[in-house]
Motif scaffolding. Structure first.
Motif, PDB file in Angstrom:
ATOM      1  N   PRO A 127       0.195  15.191  10.265  1.00  0.00           N
ATOM      2  CA  PRO A 127       0.721  13.830  10.069  1.00  0.00           C
ATOM      3  C   PRO A 127       2.245  13.842   9.994  1.00  0.00           C
ATOM      4  CG  PRO A 127      -0.183  14.678   8.024  1.00  0.00           C
ATOM      5  CD  PRO A 127      -0.517  15.687   9.080  1.00  0.00           C
ATOM      6  N   ILE A 128       2.849  12.702  10.277  1.00  0.00           N
ATOM      7  CA  ILE A 128       4.307  12.632  10.353  1.00  0.00           C
ATOM      8  C   ILE A 128       4.965  12.977   9.029  1.00  0.00           C
ATOM      9  CG2 ILE A 128       6.229  10.984  10.581  1.00  0.00           C
ATOM     10  CD1 ILE A 128       4.745   9.800  12.992  1.00  0.00           C
ATOM     11  N   HIS A 129       4.339  12.661   7.903  1.00  0.00           N
ATOM     12  CA  HIS A 129       5.001  12.989   6.632  1.00  0.00           C
ATOM     13  C   HIS A 129       5.168  14.498   6.454  1.00  0.00           C
ATOM     14  CE1 HIS A 129       0.676  12.742   5.338  1.00  0.00           C
ATOM     15  NE2 HIS A 129       1.002  13.827   4.653  1.00  0.00           N
ATOM     16  N   LYS A 130       4.334  15.293   7.116  1.00  0.00           N
ATOM     17  CA  LYS A 130       4.533  16.743   7.101  1.00  0.00           C
ATOM     18  C   LYS A 130       5.788  17.117   7.888  1.00  0.00           C
ATOM     19  CE  LYS A 130       0.841  18.372   4.904  1.00  0.00           C
ATOM     20  NZ  LYS A 130       0.938  19.215   3.684  1.00  0.00           N
ATOM     21  N   ILE A 131       6.000  16.440   9.024  1.00  0.00           N
ATOM     22  CA  ILE A 131       7.187  16.699   9.841  1.00  0.00           C
ATOM     23  C   ILE A 131       8.459  16.309   9.092  1.00  0.00           C
ATOM     24  CG2 ILE A 131       8.329  16.115  12.029  1.00  0.00           C
ATOM     25  CD1 ILE A 131       5.518  15.399  13.099  1.00  0.00           C
ATOM     26  N   LEU A 132       8.356  15.272   8.265  1.00  0.00           N
ATOM     27  CA  LEU A 132       9.519  14.770   7.525  1.00  0.00           C
ATOM     28  C   LEU A 132       9.815  15.593   6.274  1.00  0.00           C
ATOM     29  CD1 LEU A 132       8.860  10.914   7.771  1.00  0.00           C
ATOM     30  CD2 LEU A 132      10.385  12.308   9.191  1.00  0.00           C
ATOM     31  N   GLY A 133       8.995  16.580   5.998  1.00  0.00           N
ATOM     32  CA  GLY A 133       9.292  17.440   4.857  1.00  0.00           C
ATOM     33  C   GLY A 133       8.201  17.536   3.821  1.00  0.00           C
ATOM     34  N   GLY A 134       7.133  16.758   3.976  1.00  0.00           N
ATOM     35  CA  GLY A 134       6.017  16.866   3.050  1.00  0.00           C
ATOM     36  C   GLY A 134       5.876  15.671   2.141  1.00  0.00           C
ATOM     37  N   GLY A 135       4.637  15.211   1.982  1.00  0.00           N
ATOM     38  CA  GLY A 135       4.374  14.044   1.150  1.00  0.00           C
ATOM     39  C   GLY A 135       4.416  14.361  -0.333  1.00  0.00           C
ATOM     40  N   ARG A 136       4.933  13.433  -1.100  1.00  0.00           N
ATOM     41  CA  ARG A 136       4.951  13.532  -2.558  1.00  0.00           C
ATOM     42  C   ARG A 136       3.825  12.722  -3.184  1.00  0.00           C
ATOM     43  NH1 ARG A 136      10.691  14.710  -4.188  1.00  0.00           N
ATOM     44  NH2 ARG A 136      11.912  14.803  -2.262  1.00  0.00           N
ATOM     45  N   ARG A 137       3.145  11.906  -2.363  1.00  0.00           N
ATOM     46  CA  ARG A 137       2.059  11.058  -2.867  1.00  0.00           C
ATOM     47  C   ARG A 137       1.084  10.792  -1.729  1.00  0.00           C
ATOM     48  NH1 ARG A 137       6.811   8.974  -2.486  1.00  0.00           N
ATOM     49  NH2 ARG A 137       7.204   9.391  -4.695  1.00  0.00           N
ATOM     50  N   GLU A 138      -0.146  10.478  -2.066  1.00  0.00           N
ATOM     51  CA  GLU A 138      -1.192  10.262  -1.073  1.00  0.00           C
ATOM     52  C   GLU A 138      -1.559   8.805  -0.913  1.00  0.00           C
ATOM     53  OE1 GLU A 138      -4.459  12.764  -2.122  1.00  0.00           O
ATOM     54  OE2 GLU A 138      -3.428  14.615  -1.481  1.00  0.00           O
ATOM     55  N   GLN A 139      -1.011   7.935  -1.743  1.00  0.00           N
ATOM     56  CA  GLN A 139      -1.266   6.508  -1.636  1.00  0.00           C
ATOM     57  C   GLN A 139      -0.042   5.742  -2.106  1.00  0.00           C
ATOM     58  OE1 GLN A 139      -4.618   5.573  -4.102  1.00  0.00           O
ATOM     59  NE2 GLN A 139      -3.612   6.141  -6.010  1.00  0.00           N
ATOM     60  N   VAL A 140       0.067   4.505  -1.642  1.00  0.00           N
ATOM     61  CA  VAL A 140       1.243   3.688  -1.938  1.00  0.00           C
ATOM     62  C   VAL A 140       0.781   2.302  -2.364  1.00  0.00           C
ATOM     63  CG1 VAL A 140       3.408   2.744  -1.051  1.00  0.00           C
ATOM     64  CG2 VAL A 140       2.592   4.969  -0.227  1.00  0.00           C
ATOM     65  N   ARG A 141       1.395   1.781  -3.399  1.00  0.00           N
ATOM     66  CA  ARG A 141       1.085   0.424  -3.871  1.00  0.00           C
ATOM     67  C   ARG A 141       1.528  -0.599  -2.832  1.00  0.00           C
ATOM     68  NH1 ARG A 141       3.720  -2.212  -9.324  1.00  0.00           N
ATOM     69  NH2 ARG A 141       2.385  -4.074  -9.482  1.00  0.00           N
ATOM     70  N   ALA A 142       0.637  -1.501  -2.468  1.00  0.00           N
ATOM     71  CA  ALA A 142       0.922  -2.496  -1.424  1.00  0.00           C
ATOM     72  C   ALA A 142       1.280  -3.841  -2.042  1.00  0.00           C
ATOM     73  CB  ALA A 142      -0.287  -2.667  -0.516  1.00  0.00           C
ATOM     74  N   TYR A 143       2.183  -4.548  -1.368  1.00  0.00           N
ATOM     75  CA  TYR A 143       2.380  -5.951  -1.735  1.00  0.00           C
ATOM     76  C   TYR A 143       2.039  -6.844  -0.556  1.00  0.00           C
ATOM     77  CZ  TYR A 143       7.157  -6.266   0.380  1.00  0.00           C
ATOM     78  OH  TYR A 143       8.251  -6.279   1.228  1.00  0.00           O
ATOM     79  N   ALA A 144       1.419  -7.980  -0.868  1.00  0.00           N
ATOM     80  CA  ALA A 144       1.094  -8.968   0.156  1.00  0.00           C
ATOM     81  C   ALA A 144       2.371  -9.670   0.570  1.00  0.00           C
ATOM     82  CB  ALA A 144       0.088  -9.980  -0.381  1.00  0.00           C
ATOM     83  N   SER A 145       2.699  -9.607   1.862  1.00  0.00           N
ATOM     84  CA  SER A 145       3.923 -10.221   2.383  1.00  0.00           C
ATOM     85  C   SER A 145       3.538 -11.476   3.155  1.00  0.00           C
ATOM     86  CB  SER A 145       4.658  -9.228   3.280  1.00  0.00           C
ATOM     87  OG  SER A 145       5.883  -9.770   3.727  1.00  0.00           O
ATOM     88  N   THR A 146       3.985 -12.619   2.672  1.00  0.00           N
ATOM     89  CA  THR A 146       3.513 -13.887   3.218  1.00  0.00           C
ATOM     90  C   THR A 146       4.619 -14.933   3.169  1.00  0.00           C
ATOM     91  OG1 THR A 146       1.677 -15.484   3.082  1.00  0.00           O
ATOM     92  CG2 THR A 146       2.629 -14.718   0.998  1.00  0.00           C
ATOM     93  N   PRO A 365      -3.325  13.297  12.691  1.00  0.00           N
ATOM     94  CA  PRO A 365      -2.129  13.739  13.420  1.00  0.00           C
ATOM     95  C   PRO A 365      -1.217  12.574  13.799  1.00  0.00           C
ATOM     96  CG  PRO A 365      -4.119  14.771  14.309  1.00  0.00           C
ATOM     97  CD  PRO A 365      -4.568  13.699  13.371  1.00  0.00           C
ATOM     98  N   GLY A 366       0.088  12.802  13.782  1.00  0.00           N
ATOM     99  CA  GLY A 366       1.053  11.769  14.155  1.00  0.00           C
ATOM    100  C   GLY A 366       1.045  10.632  13.158  1.00  0.00           C
ATOM    101  N   LEU A 367       1.076   9.421  13.678  1.00  0.00           N
ATOM    102  CA  LEU A 367       1.002   8.254  12.806  1.00  0.00           C
ATOM    103  C   LEU A 367      -0.341   8.161  12.099  1.00  0.00           C
ATOM    104  CD1 LEU A 367       2.711   5.545  15.065  1.00  0.00           C
ATOM    105  CD2 LEU A 367       3.593   6.420  12.891  1.00  0.00           C
ATOM    106  N   GLY A 368      -1.369   8.768  12.699  1.00  0.00           N
ATOM    107  CA  GLY A 368      -2.706   8.701  12.112  1.00  0.00           C
ATOM    108  C   GLY A 368      -3.404   7.391  12.375  1.00  0.00           C
ATOM    109  N   ILE A 369      -2.967   6.674  13.396  1.00  0.00           N
ATOM    110  CA  ILE A 369      -3.524   5.366  13.761  1.00  0.00           C
ATOM    111  C   ILE A 369      -3.919   5.408  15.232  1.00  0.00           C
ATOM    112  CG2 ILE A 369      -2.933   2.925  14.154  1.00  0.00           C
ATOM    113  CD1 ILE A 369      -3.340   3.488  11.246  1.00  0.00           C
TER     114      ILE A 369
END
Length: 383
Positions: A127-146, A365-369
């Motif tokens: 995944p790209i976060h590995k290329i960027l140096g490694g993830g510090r977290r596996e999930q992210v808090r989302a906000y509804a953008s409207t 792999p990659g964006l994962g999408i």
């Protein structure tokens, strides 16, 4: 590995782009631009790009000028190795510099850079976060953008809907905000009443409203009783001194900006002269991952937060998740809740929010999408 083709897809929604008339969800953008980069090894990379789609397609397909400075994306990138992201970024920036540097040329470069990182990740199976140096977290808090709804009651009904979906943070922006200052405050007050004290509330009052720095200070102070998390993009994006004046006035609210900004050096100006608290690079506009790394360094050096802007398909959502994964401190993932079949159907495996309001960082792999190319062709108007 060599790049063999770059394709521009202009998608058109069956719905018009209008602000909500009641509590219903907005339909979102009329057009969406997708970029596909193909290689001689059969690996492809994708990006969506927030831009003027028809102009973007012209940038991709522009012919060789012979000057080396007015070139289209295909001319500059076909035959190159997609792993060479730093060198390619500089080549394309210089090769389009007489019509570029910012705007649509920068946006095409940004999407191309994202697609190259997608290819790199797919090629090495990471995944790209590995290329960027490694993830510090596996999930992210989302906000509804409207978008802002036109009445306090409609605001309350919209907030109830987002809480039912599990969001723990909501941002209202644009729409009717700015037409009537007294009504603006009533709309935010209604949202805070409906959300209660524990759900975060952000406000994007729209930079296209012609405000002075004095007006922005008054707006911040008028909104302070409603404990908004940040006030976003409230002045013209190049009004660095205006942002600085608002910060110097001692307002209590966090100031956020940057979705129109690009490059590490551009964000340095915004941070140092504007004095903002949260920078909001859009990966499809700021220069892609190559510049996002530099923007993160500028922000960390200045002691400010980074929260990516993301308001298209889950391609941009995924890119923002990867950036959030590697940030020393992650605030939120912006999640576009607009009701658009064009934006939803082109993604084969959309991101999913859990019951606690968090979205997992893609691990594929990659964006994962994965892209639904049949849906891309269904909505395309330039094939």
């Amino acid at each position: 590995m060599k790049i063999t083709n770059i394709e521009a897809f202009i998608l058109e929604s069956p719905y018009e782009n209008h602000a909500p008339e009641g509590s219903e969800e907005a339909r979102g953008v009329k057009h969406c631009f997708l970029l596909k980069v193909s290689t001689d090894e059969g690996i492809t990379g994708w990006s969506d790009i927030e831009t003027s789609s028809h102009v973007g397609a012209a940038v991709v397909d522009a012919p060789d000028s012979g000057s080396g400075a007015f070139e289209g994306l295909k001319v500059l990138a076909i035959g190159e190795d997609p792993f060479d992201v730093e060198r390619l970024w500089d080549k394309i920036y210089r090769g389009s510099i007489y019509y570029g540097r910012r705007g649509v040329a920068m946006q095409m470069l940004s999407g191309f850079d994202i697609a190259c990182h997608d290819i790199i990740g797919k090629s090495i199976g990471k995944p790209i976060h590995k290329i960027l140096g490694g993830g510090r977290r596996e999930q992210v808090r989302a906000y509804a953008s409207t978008l802002f709804r036109p009445t306090p009651q409609a605001m309350k009904e919209a907030c109830a809907f987002y809480m039912e979906r599990g969001f723990t943070a909501v941002k209202f922006g644009w729409g009717v905000f700015g037409r009537d200052p007294k009504q603006d405050i009533k709309l935010v007050a209604a949202a805070r009443e409906a959300l209660g004290p524990d759900i975060e509330l952000m406000v994007d009052p729209g930079w296209m409203v012609n405000r002075s720095a004095y007006d922005a200070v008054q707006l911040c102070r008028n909104l302070e009783p409603y404990n908004i998390y940040w006030l976003e993009d409230f002045l013209h994006p190049e009004n660095y001194e205006g942002y600085g004046k608002v910060k110097a006035a001692g307002v209590k609210t966090r100031l956020a900006a940057g979705e129109q900004e690009a490059t590490g050096w551009g964000f340095r100006e915004l941070i140092q002269r504007g004095g903002i608290d949260v920078v909001q690079p859009d990966l499809t506009r700021c220069g892609g991952f190559t510049q996002a790394r530099k923007i993160m360094w500028e922000a960390e050096h200045a002691g400010v937060d980074v929260c990516p802007h993301a308001w298209l398909t889950d391609l941009n959502t995924a890119a923002s998740l990867h950036i959030n994964a590697v940030l020393p401190r992650s605030l939120f993932l912006e999640y576009n809740v607009s009701d658009s079949p064009m934006l939803r159907e082109v993604i084969q495996d959309p991101v999913q929010m859990d019951n606690s309001g968090y979205i997992p960082v893609p691990q594929g792999p990659g964006l994962g999408i994965e892209i639904n190319e049949a849906a891309v062709r269904k909505f395309s108007v330039n094939l």
